[in-house]
Design a protein around this motif. Structure first.
Motif, PDB file in Angstrom:
ATOM      1  N   PRO A 104      10.221   0.352  19.557  1.00 31.62           N
ATOM      2  CA  PRO A 104       9.029   1.207  19.371  1.00 31.62           C
ATOM      3  C   PRO A 104       8.941   1.828  17.986  1.00 31.62           C
ATOM      4  O   PRO A 104       7.842   1.911  17.417  1.00 31.62           O
ATOM      5  N   TYR A 105      10.067   2.259  17.422  1.00 35.70           N
ATOM      6  CA  TYR A 105      10.020   2.880  16.102  1.00 35.70           C
ATOM      7  C   TYR A 105       9.671   1.849  15.022  1.00 35.70           C
ATOM      8  O   TYR A 105       8.913   2.144  14.085  1.00 35.70           O
ATOM      9  N   VAL A 106      10.208   0.650  15.169  1.00 37.36           N
ATOM     10  CA  VAL A 106       9.896  -0.405  14.195  1.00 37.36           C
ATOM     11  C   VAL A 106       8.417  -0.765  14.263  1.00 37.36           C
ATOM     12  O   VAL A 106       7.759  -0.946  13.224  1.00 37.36           O
ATOM     13  N   VAL A 107       7.871  -0.863  15.474  1.00 27.79           N
ATOM     14  CA  VAL A 107       6.449  -1.173  15.628  1.00 27.79           C
ATOM     15  C   VAL A 107       5.588  -0.071  15.027  1.00 27.79           C
ATOM     16  O   VAL A 107       4.594  -0.336  14.322  1.00 27.79           O
ATOM     17  N   ALA A 122       2.001   1.602  10.689  1.00 27.45           N
ATOM     18  CA  ALA A 122       1.609   2.617   9.699  1.00 27.45           C
ATOM     19  C   ALA A 122       1.532   2.006   8.304  1.00 27.45           C
ATOM     20  O   ALA A 122       0.585   2.274   7.547  1.00 27.45           O
ATOM     21  N   CYS A 123       2.501   1.170   7.957  1.00 26.65           N
ATOM     22  CA  CYS A 123       2.473   0.505   6.644  1.00 26.65           C
ATOM     23  C   CYS A 123       1.277  -0.428   6.534  1.00 26.65           C
ATOM     24  O   CYS A 123       0.609  -0.481   5.488  1.00 26.65           O
ATOM     25  N   ARG A 124       0.994  -1.155   7.599  1.00 26.34           N
ATOM     26  CA  ARG A 124      -0.151  -2.067   7.569  1.00 26.34           C
ATOM     27  C   ARG A 124      -1.465  -1.297   7.481  1.00 26.34           C
ATOM     28  O   ARG A 124      -2.428  -1.764   6.855  1.00 26.34           O
ATOM     29  N   LEU A 125      -1.541  -0.125   8.097  1.00 26.79           N
ATOM     30  CA  LEU A 125      -2.747   0.689   8.001  1.00 26.79           C
ATOM     31  C   LEU A 125      -2.980   1.143   6.565  1.00 26.79           C
ATOM     32  O   LEU A 125      -4.123   1.115   6.064  1.00 26.79           O
ATOM     33  N   ALA A 167      -1.848   3.131  -9.610  1.00 26.45           N
ATOM     34  CA  ALA A 167      -1.012   3.631  -8.512  1.00 26.45           C
ATOM     35  C   ALA A 167      -1.376   2.964  -7.187  1.00 26.45           C
ATOM     36  O   ALA A 167      -0.490   2.658  -6.373  1.00 26.45           O
ATOM     37  N   LEU A 168      -2.664   2.716  -6.960  1.00 28.79           N
ATOM     38  CA  LEU A 168      -3.074   2.036  -5.731  1.00 28.79           C
ATOM     39  C   LEU A 168      -2.543   0.609  -5.688  1.00 28.79           C
ATOM     40  O   LEU A 168      -2.127   0.124  -4.623  1.00 28.79           O
ATOM     41  N   ALA A 169      -2.546  -0.069  -6.849  1.00 29.44           N
ATOM     42  CA  ALA A 169      -2.021  -1.433  -6.890  1.00 29.44           C
ATOM     43  C   ALA A 169      -0.520  -1.449  -6.581  1.00 29.44           C
ATOM     44  O   ALA A 169      -0.035  -2.296  -5.824  1.00 29.44           O
ATOM     45  N   ILE A 170       0.210  -0.491  -7.157  1.00 30.47           N
ATOM     46  CA  ILE A 170       1.649  -0.418  -6.883  1.00 30.47           C
ATOM     47  C   ILE A 170       1.899  -0.062  -5.417  1.00 30.47           C
ATOM     48  O   ILE A 170       2.788  -0.639  -4.764  1.00 30.47           O
ATOM     49  N   ALA A 171       1.122   0.871  -4.875  1.00 31.56           N
ATOM     50  CA  ALA A 171       1.299   1.271  -3.481  1.00 31.56           C
ATOM     51  C   ALA A 171       1.012   0.107  -2.532  1.00 31.56           C
ATOM     52  O   ALA A 171       1.729  -0.091  -1.539  1.00 31.56           O
ATOM     53  N   GLY A 172      -0.027  -0.677  -2.839  1.00 29.51           N
ATOM     54  CA  GLY A 172      -0.338  -1.818  -1.995  1.00 29.51           C
ATOM     55  C   GLY A 172       0.793  -2.835  -1.968  1.00 29.51           C
ATOM     56  O   GLY A 172       1.175  -3.346  -0.907  1.00 29.51           O
ATOM     57  N   SER A 173       1.355  -3.143  -3.142  1.00 30.75           N
ATOM     58  CA  SER A 173       2.470  -4.088  -3.207  1.00 30.75           C
ATOM     59  C   SER A 173       3.716  -3.535  -2.515  1.00 30.75           C
ATOM     60  O   SER A 173       4.420  -4.250  -1.785  1.00 30.75           O
ATOM     61  N   ILE A 230       7.306  -3.434   2.418  1.00 28.51           N
ATOM     62  CA  ILE A 230       7.920  -2.669   3.509  1.00 28.51           C
ATOM     63  C   ILE A 230       7.486  -3.212   4.868  1.00 28.51           C
ATOM     64  O   ILE A 230       8.300  -3.332   5.799  1.00 28.51           O
ATOM     65  N   SER A 231       6.213  -3.576   4.998  1.00 22.24           N
ATOM     66  CA  SER A 231       5.738  -4.144   6.265  1.00 22.24           C
ATOM     67  C   SER A 231       6.394  -5.491   6.535  1.00 22.24           C
ATOM     68  O   SER A 231       6.695  -5.818   7.695  1.00 22.24           O
ATOM     69  N   ASP A 232       6.645  -6.295   5.486  1.00 18.62           N
ATOM     70  CA  ASP A 232       7.373  -7.558   5.678  1.00 18.62           C
ATOM     71  C   ASP A 232       8.800  -7.292   6.172  1.00 18.62           C
ATOM     72  O   ASP A 232       9.326  -8.050   7.011  1.00 18.62           O
TER      73      ASP A 232
END
Length: 221
Positions: free
Chosen positions: A35-38, A43-46, A89-95, A100-102
């Motif tokens: 559950p915590y991993v999901v 959250a990262c994907r959002l 900053a948005l570009a770095i955050a997206g990458s 992290i989601s991977d």
């Protein structure tokens, strides 16, 4: 012949839609496996899903700022540089959040495989020996074992679908604000691709389902 083909086509799609009732139990198993991993993965994907529309909004502000500077012949202000830094900053955050989601996908895949394998072994240990003499039941048990790894692609696809759905909704709202006709054109272009990919995905599942007895015979040999 045409009526028979149409009836077979609609019957196939009816069976495919009815097969969607199996998705909630699979999601329940995924949740039980970690559950915590999901939660952290979603959250990262959002965050990753909302970055494209945020970057587009910042880009619009940059273009408007540059247009105002060119038209009024004024000097560059510090506001423009702050917008450029925000875009960076948005570009770095997206990458970063994408990586992290991977990572969470890899962790979830390992936990899901172990969780399903333990469930299958626990259920098999409580069965009598004569249950294994039924080939139909053994094929079902073998599919459950094999699908512990085969379903990893579907689970990761569901995560990507969640991310793409949020991205699509946010970008569609932005496109609808500027040009409703452009949004209708994009939706019309996506329908053939959706039907084609769905058709061949179900054909692939049907092929794997038919190969189970052959795979069992191969194991015997």
């Amino acid at each position: 012949m045409t009526d028979a083909n149409n009836q077979a086509f609609f019957s196939a799609w009816r069976e495919r839609l009815q097969a969607l009732k199996n998705v909630p139990p699979v999601l329940r198993i995924v949740w039980d496996s970690g559950p915590y991993v999901v939660t952290f993965g979603l959250a990262c994907r959002l965050i990753v899903a909302l970055i494209p529309v945020s970057a587009a909004w910042v880009t619009r502000l940059i273009i408007d700022n540059i247009n105002a500077i060119v038209q009024h012949k004024t000097a560059l202000s510090s506001h423009l540089w702050w917008l450029a830094a925000l875009e960076f900053a948005l570009a770095i955050a997206g990458s970063t959040f994408s990586r992290i989601s991977d990572y969470y996908d890899a962790v979830l895949a390992d936990r899901y495989t172990r969780h399903v394998s333990i469930q299958v072994m626990d259920h098999a240990s409580r069965l009598d020996l004569h249950a294994y003499e039924d080939p139909v039941f053994y094929d079902r048990l073998d599919r459950a074992r094999v699908q512990a790894t085969d379903r990893l692609g579907m689970i990761q696809s569901i995560g990507r679908l969640f991310q793409q759905t949020i991205t699509t909704i946010s970008l569609s709202a932005a496109i609808l604000f500027f040009s409703p006709w452009l949004l209708l054109l994009l939706v019309g272009c996506l329908i053939p691709a959706f039907l084609g990919e769905s058709h061949f995905a179900f054909l692939s599942y049907a092929k794997n389902f038919r190969q189970t007895p052959v795979r069992r015979e191969l194991d015997y040999l």
